[in-house]
Design a protein around this motif. Structure first.
Motif, short mmCIF file in Angstrom:
data_model
loop_
_atom_site.label_atom_id
_atom_site.label_comp_id
_atom_site.label_asym_id
_atom_site.label_seq_id
_atom_site.Cartn_x
_atom_site.Cartn_y
_atom_site.Cartn_z
N PHE A 63 8.19 2.15 -2.32
CA PHE A 63 7.09 1.50 -3.06
C PHE A 63 5.90 1.23 -2.27
CE2 PHE A 63 5.01 -2.67 -3.80
CZ PHE A 63 4.69 -2.67 -4.78
N LYS A 68 5.21 -2.36 -12.73
CA LYS A 68 4.85 -1.12 -12.77
C LYS A 68 5.72 -0.05 -12.40
CE LYS A 68 1.15 2.12 -13.22
NZ LYS A 68 -0.48 2.48 -13.15
N TYR A 69 5.99 -0.45 -11.10
CA TYR A 69 6.80 0.62 -10.24
C TYR A 69 8.36 0.54 -10.54
CZ TYR A 69 9.29 2.41 -5.85
OH TYR A 69 10.31 2.84 -5.32
N SER A 84 9.07 2.41 -13.86
CA SER A 84 8.85 3.91 -13.67
C SER A 84 10.12 4.33 -12.94
CB SER A 84 7.62 4.24 -13.19
OG SER A 84 6.62 3.65 -13.97
N HIS A 85 11.37 3.85 -12.85
CA HIS A 85 12.44 4.15 -12.19
C HIS A 85 12.76 5.68 -12.28
CE1 HIS A 85 15.06 4.51 -15.64
NE2 HIS A 85 14.58 3.20 -16.19
N TRP A 88 11.33 7.35 -9.02
CA TRP A 88 11.63 6.97 -7.56
C TRP A 88 13.34 6.72 -7.51
CZ3 TRP A 88 14.42 2.52 -7.63
CH2 TRP A 88 14.09 1.35 -8.55
N SER A 99 4.14 4.44 -1.73
CA SER A 99 3.50 5.01 -2.81
C SER A 99 1.98 4.36 -3.06
CB SER A 99 4.40 4.83 -4.09
OG SER A 99 4.42 3.39 -4.53
#
Length: 219
Positions: A202, A60-61, A64-65, A68, A205
């Motif tokens: 990461f 998921k991280y 969602s680039h 970040w 967050s």
């Protein structure tokens, strides 16, 4: 005199974060091109980073680039290019009056069969002066014990340098070593630093403690 004192150093130096032993492979078949001022250098790197979270959270991280990537790419200057692309200014490099400021476009493709790909893309209205870079990276997630997910990646990098005439007069071995240094600098700036900052971002967050140590291997 110049040949004995040639050093190709970054004009904007960051800390050395590429471990000793990382190698650069130069394609000797391209050596005939150096007399025309054109040299190509190739490199293959493998590495991994550990994320202390389940596979789904890491995926998921990464997906969602846009949230970040710009932040993690600092201190490089980054400009978004469309949905999945970014233009990065790597920094200035040079010596003896010869300077380059690598700027490349990278596209973070949507995952395909669990693999993430990053490749170079053209930057609109930009003509790279004196160099060309091809950056192709692949990442995939490996879920291990204790909810630790390993992000394993491979990078194939090609740098083509168009040397000015005063550089062409130098011995080929010196030109080759100069290209090797430049290639390693690009790997440091684009890959190693970004990997470290992504790990830190990461875990922050998700408010997960990060030990600050990852397994590394290089070829």
């Amino acid at each position: 005199m110049v040949a004995n004192n040639w050093e190709f150093q970054p004009l904007e130096r960051n800390e050395s974060i590429l471990p000793t032993g990382s190698s650069v492979t130069v394609d000797e078949s391209q050596s005939k091109e150096t007399h025309r001022g054109l040299s190509k250098f190739y490199s293959h790197h493998e590495d991994c980073m550990e994320m202390y979270a389940p596979h789904d959270a890491v995926a998921k991280y990464l997906n969602s680039h846009s949230l970040w990537f710009v932040r993690c790419a600092e201190p490089m200057t980054v400009q978004p290019l469309g949905k999945n692309g970014y233009a990065l200014v790597i920094g200035r490099f040079g010596s003896f009056g010869y300077e380059v400021e690598p700027k490349i476009g990278l596209e973070l493709l949507d995952p395909n069969d669990g693999k993430y790909h990053i490749r170079t893309i053209p930057i609109p209205d930009y003509q790279a002066p004196g160099y060309d870079v091809e950056y192709n990276a692949t990442m995939h997630l490996v879920e291990g014990a204790a909810e630790i997910t390993r992000v394993e990646w491979e990078l194939d990098l090609m740098v083509e340098l168009h040397f000015p005439r005063f550089i062409q007069r130098l011995p080929h071995s010196l030109i080759q070593s100069t290209g090797d240094r430049l290639l390693n600098q690009i790997v440091r700036q684009v890959s190693r630093r970004l990997t470290r900052k992504v790990q830190e971002d990461f875990h922050q967050s998700l408010n997960i403690p990060f030990p600050g140590t990852s397994q590394k291997k290089h070829h």
